[in-house]
Design a protein around this motif. Structure first.
Motif, PDB file in Angstrom:
ATOM      1  N   GLU A 107       0.842  -1.205   0.000  1.00 25.85           N
ATOM      2  CA  GLU A 107       0.000   0.000   0.000  1.00 25.85           C
ATOM      3  C   GLU A 107       0.872   1.249   0.000  1.00 25.85           C
ATOM      4  O   GLU A 107       0.617   2.204  -0.740  1.00 25.85           O
ATOM      5  N   LYS A 108       1.909   1.242   0.836  1.00 23.92           N
ATOM      6  CA  LYS A 108       2.811   2.394   0.888  1.00 23.92           C
ATOM      7  C   LYS A 108       3.587   2.531  -0.413  1.00 23.92           C
ATOM      8  O   LYS A 108       3.870   3.647  -0.859  1.00 23.92           O
ATOM      9  N   LEU A 109       3.918   1.407  -1.044  1.00 28.06           N
ATOM     10  CA  LEU A 109       4.610   1.445  -2.327  1.00 28.06           C
ATOM     11  C   LEU A 109       3.751   2.133  -3.377  1.00 28.06           C
ATOM     12  O   LEU A 109       4.225   2.998  -4.123  1.00 28.06           O
ATOM     13  N   GLU A 110       2.470   1.747  -3.414  1.00 29.46           N
ATOM     14  CA  GLU A 110       1.554   2.334  -4.393  1.00 29.46           C
ATOM     15  C   GLU A 110       1.384   3.831  -4.190  1.00 29.46           C
ATOM     16  O   GLU A 110       1.224   4.578  -5.153  1.00 29.46           O
ATOM     17  N   SER A 111       1.420   4.278  -2.942  1.00 27.38           N
ATOM     18  CA  SER A 111       1.233   5.706  -2.681  1.00 27.38           C
ATOM     19  C   SER A 111       2.553   6.480  -2.701  1.00 27.38           C
ATOM     20  O   SER A 111       2.552   7.698  -2.569  1.00 27.38           O
ATOM     21  N   GLY A 112       3.681   5.760  -2.846  1.00 23.67           N
ATOM     22  CA  GLY A 112       4.981   6.427  -2.912  1.00 23.67           C
ATOM     23  C   GLY A 112       5.526   6.840  -1.564  1.00 23.67           C
ATOM     24  O   GLY A 112       6.360   7.741  -1.491  1.00 23.67           O
ATOM     25  N   ASP A 113       5.088   6.184  -0.498  1.00 23.61           N
ATOM     26  CA  ASP A 113       5.485   6.581   0.847  1.00 23.61           C
ATOM     27  C   ASP A 113       6.447   5.616   1.537  1.00 23.61           C
ATOM     28  O   ASP A 113       6.634   5.697   2.748  1.00 23.61           O
ATOM     29  N   LEU A 114       7.077   4.706   0.803  1.00 29.82           N
ATOM     30  CA  LEU A 114       8.002   3.765   1.429  1.00 29.82           C
ATOM     31  C   LEU A 114       9.285   4.472   1.859  1.00 29.82           C
ATOM     32  O   LEU A 114       9.865   5.245   1.107  1.00 29.82           O
ATOM     33  N   THR A 115       9.732   4.160   3.069  1.00 25.66           N
ATOM     34  CA  THR A 115      11.033   4.656   3.509  1.00 25.66           C
ATOM     35  C   THR A 115      12.115   3.764   2.896  1.00 25.66           C
ATOM     36  O   THR A 115      11.826   2.690   2.352  1.00 25.66           O
ATOM     37  N   HIS A 116      13.347   4.174   3.023  1.00 26.12           N
ATOM     38  CA  HIS A 116      14.459   3.383   2.499  1.00 26.12           C
ATOM     39  C   HIS A 116      14.481   1.996   3.140  1.00 26.12           C
ATOM     40  O   HIS A 116      14.635   0.982   2.445  1.00 26.12           O
ATOM     41  N   ASP A 117      14.327   1.931   4.453  1.00 21.85           N
ATOM     42  CA  ASP A 117      14.328   0.648   5.163  1.00 21.85           C
ATOM     43  C   ASP A 117      13.158  -0.234   4.726  1.00 21.85           C
ATOM     44  O   ASP A 117      13.299  -1.455   4.606  1.00 21.85           O
ATOM     45  N   GLU A 118      12.001   0.370   4.497  1.00 20.24           N
ATOM     46  CA  GLU A 118      10.838  -0.394   4.041  1.00 20.24           C
ATOM     47  C   GLU A 118      11.064  -0.932   2.630  1.00 20.24           C
ATOM     48  O   GLU A 118      10.638  -2.041   2.302  1.00 20.24           O
ATOM     49  N   GLN A 119      11.756  -0.164   1.781  1.00 21.98           N
ATOM     50  CA  GLN A 119      12.083  -0.638   0.438  1.00 21.98           C
ATOM     51  C   GLN A 119      12.974  -1.872   0.509  1.00 21.98           C
ATOM     52  O   GLN A 119      12.764  -2.847  -0.220  1.00 21.98           O
ATOM     53  N   ILE A 120      13.932  -1.846   1.412  1.00 21.16           N
ATOM     54  CA  ILE A 120      14.829  -2.981   1.584  1.00 21.16           C
ATOM     55  C   ILE A 120      14.043  -4.187   2.085  1.00 21.16           C
ATOM     56  O   ILE A 120      14.208  -5.302   1.579  1.00 21.16           O
ATOM     57  N   GLN A 121      13.173  -3.974   3.065  1.00 23.59           N
ATOM     58  CA  GLN A 121      12.357  -5.061   3.615  1.00 23.59           C
ATOM     59  C   GLN A 121      11.487  -5.683   2.530  1.00 23.59           C
ATOM     60  O   GLN A 121      11.401  -6.904   2.405  1.00 23.59           O
ATOM     61  N   LEU A 122      10.838  -4.861   1.721  1.00 23.66           N
ATOM     62  CA  LEU A 122       9.984  -5.365   0.648  1.00 23.66           C
ATOM     63  C   LEU A 122      10.797  -6.116  -0.393  1.00 23.66           C
ATOM     64  O   LEU A 122      10.385  -7.155  -0.892  1.00 23.66           O
ATOM     65  N   GLY A 123      11.964  -5.605  -0.689  1.00 22.45           N
ATOM     66  CA  GLY A 123      12.852  -6.282  -1.640  1.00 22.45           C
ATOM     67  C   GLY A 123      13.267  -7.666  -1.170  1.00 22.45           C
ATOM     68  O   GLY A 123      13.331  -8.600  -1.961  1.00 22.45           O
ATOM     69  N   LYS A 124      13.502  -7.809   0.119  1.00 23.18           N
ATOM     70  CA  LYS A 124      13.870  -9.124   0.670  1.00 23.18           C
ATOM     71  C   LYS A 124      12.711 -10.096   0.560  1.00 23.18           C
ATOM     72  O   LYS A 124      12.920 -11.279   0.297  1.00 23.18           O
ATOM     73  N   VAL A 125      11.495  -9.617   0.760  1.00 21.63           N
ATOM     74  CA  VAL A 125      10.318 -10.477   0.685  1.00 21.63           C
ATOM     75  C   VAL A 125      10.088 -10.936  -0.745  1.00 21.63           C
ATOM     76  O   VAL A 125       9.731 -12.067  -0.995  1.00 21.63           O
ATOM     77  N   MET A 126      10.313 -10.029  -1.680  1.00 21.49           N
ATOM     78  CA  MET A 126      10.080 -10.359  -3.078  1.00 21.49           C
ATOM     79  C   MET A 126      11.185 -11.250  -3.575  1.00 21.49           C
ATOM     80  O   MET A 126      11.043 -12.063  -4.403  1.00 21.49           O
TER      81      MET A 126
END
Length: 51
Positions: A32-51
């Motif tokens: 949801e945060k990705l779609e709205s453009g609100d991901l922090t740097h740490d959240e981007q890393i976390q999402l990348g690990k999941v994917m």
């Protein structure tokens, strides 16, 4: 005669990919945060690990 079969575990399912990585509801929040453009740097890393 031996038939070739794909190695077990060669194609992980989303369920196995998420097991132990993070809570599926957290992943949904990250998307949801990705779609709205609100991901922090740490959240981007976390999402990348999941994917």
């Amino acid at each position: 005669m031996a038939t070739e079969q794909p190695e077990q575990g060669s194609s992980p399912t989303p369920e196995t990919m998420l097991s132990g990585a993070t809570d599926p509801s957290e992943v949904a929040k990250l998307f949801e945060k990705l779609e709205s453009g609100d991901l922090t740097h740490d959240e981007q890393i976390q999402l990348g690990k999941v994917m």
